[in-house]
Design a protein around this motif. Structure first.
Motif, PDB file in Angstrom:
ATOM      1  N   GLU A  71       0.843  -1.172   0.000  1.00  0.00           N
ATOM      2  CA  GLU A  71       0.000   0.000   0.000  1.00  0.00           C
ATOM      3  C   GLU A  71       0.882   1.225   0.000  1.00  0.00           C
ATOM      4  O   GLU A  71       1.927   1.243   0.631  1.00  0.00           O
ATOM      5  CB  GLU A  71      -0.854  -0.021   1.266  1.00  0.00           C
ATOM      6  CG  GLU A  71      -2.132   0.740   1.158  1.00  0.00           C
ATOM      7  CD  GLU A  71      -3.008   0.429   2.362  1.00  0.00           C
ATOM      8  OE1 GLU A  71      -3.496   1.364   2.978  1.00  0.00           O
ATOM      9  OE2 GLU A  71      -3.151  -0.770   2.691  1.00  0.00           O
ATOM     10  N   CYS A  85       1.482  -5.338   3.001  1.00  0.00           N
ATOM     11  CA  CYS A  85       0.129  -5.373   3.507  1.00  0.00           C
ATOM     12  C   CYS A  85      -0.377  -6.799   3.541  1.00  0.00           C
ATOM     13  O   CYS A  85      -0.035  -7.584   2.677  1.00  0.00           O
ATOM     14  CB  CYS A  85      -0.717  -4.624   2.492  1.00  0.00           C
ATOM     15  SG  CYS A  85      -1.749  -3.410   3.163  1.00  0.00           S
ATOM     16  N   HIS A  91      -8.482  -1.260   6.187  1.00  0.00           N
ATOM     17  CA  HIS A  91      -7.691  -0.997   7.380  1.00  0.00           C
ATOM     18  C   HIS A  91      -6.844   0.244   7.198  1.00  0.00           C
ATOM     19  O   HIS A  91      -6.773   0.794   6.107  1.00  0.00           O
ATOM     20  CB  HIS A  91      -6.786  -2.200   7.682  1.00  0.00           C
ATOM     21  CG  HIS A  91      -5.829  -2.504   6.572  1.00  0.00           C
ATOM     22  ND1 HIS A  91      -6.096  -3.391   5.577  1.00  0.00           N
ATOM     23  CD2 HIS A  91      -4.610  -1.988   6.286  1.00  0.00           C
ATOM     24  CE1 HIS A  91      -5.076  -3.428   4.729  1.00  0.00           C
ATOM     25  NE2 HIS A  91      -4.165  -2.580   5.133  1.00  0.00           N
ATOM     26  N   HIS A  93      -2.939   2.097   8.336  1.00  0.00           N
ATOM     27  CA  HIS A  93      -1.602   1.790   8.823  1.00  0.00           C
ATOM     28  C   HIS A  93      -1.168   2.811   9.857  1.00  0.00           C
ATOM     29  O   HIS A  93      -1.347   4.003   9.655  1.00  0.00           O
ATOM     30  CB  HIS A  93      -0.595   1.790   7.675  1.00  0.00           C
ATOM     31  CG  HIS A  93      -0.717   0.583   6.803  1.00  0.00           C
ATOM     32  ND1 HIS A  93       0.035  -0.537   6.974  1.00  0.00           N
ATOM     33  CD2 HIS A  93      -1.544   0.314   5.777  1.00  0.00           C
ATOM     34  CE1 HIS A  93      -0.300  -1.451   6.089  1.00  0.00           C
ATOM     35  NE2 HIS A  93      -1.261  -0.961   5.336  1.00  0.00           N
TER      36      HIS A  93
HETATM   37 ZN   LIG Z   1      -2.474  -1.915   4.200  1.00  0.00          ZN
END
Ligand SMILES: [Zn+2]
Ligand SMILES: [Zn+2]
Ligand SMILES: [Zn+2]
Length: 148
Positions: A71, A85, A91, A93
């Motif tokens: 990502e 990832c 989600h 980070h």
């Molecule tokens: Zn991620």
């Protein structure tokens, strides 16, 4: 940290040919415990004995990002980096600004906030990106020598 073979098999699973370049990029990605830039991958591929061209590195990273294997994160410095990832649900980070290691967090209670934004702007919010930066526990305690 991810396993290079996990990335390679995910690429294969997506119907992509495992070229030498993709393999070298996957291994370079897997070798990074923390965030990394395209430049880091370039250097790592040279060091690994399978140098990959800059354009190929960028293309491979974009392909991997498209598959959710890595990502893109925009560092506070303005630099663009990537983190490995686990392809999973939505989600965010939390990235250590010193060592670059990140953890993924799922639901952080944003929904009520997004609803308020929708109400106040009249927009229907379809997606968002949120990255959080700070110092991880080890960096805060000074136990870890910065390596990233
Ligand atoms: Zn991620
Ligand atoms: Zn979110
Ligand atoms: Zn750290």
């Amino acid at each position: 940290m991810v396993d290079g073979n996990v990335i390679i098999s995910a690429l294969g699973g997506a119907g992509l040919r495992i070229t030498g370049a993709r393999r070298a990029v996957s291994e370079a990605v897997a070798a990074h415990d923390g965030h990394f830039t395209a430049e880091d991958v370039l250097v790592a591929s040279r060091r690994g004995g399978h140098p990959v061209g800059r354009a190929t590195v960028f293309r491979s990273l974009e392909t991997m990002a498209g598959l959710g294997l890595i990502e893109r994160v925009d560092l506070p410095s303005g630099e663009h980096a990537y983190v490995a990832c686990q392809p999973a649900a939505h989600h965010h980070h939390v990235v250590c600004s010193r060592c670059g290691r990140s953890v993924e967090v799922g639901d952080i209670g944003l929904d009520p906030l997004l609803e308020r934004v929708q109400e106040s702007t009249g927009y229907r919010i379809d997606s968002h990106r949120l990255e959080l930066f700070g110092l991880c526990e080890e960096c805060r305690s000074g136990a870890r020598i910065a390596s990233a």
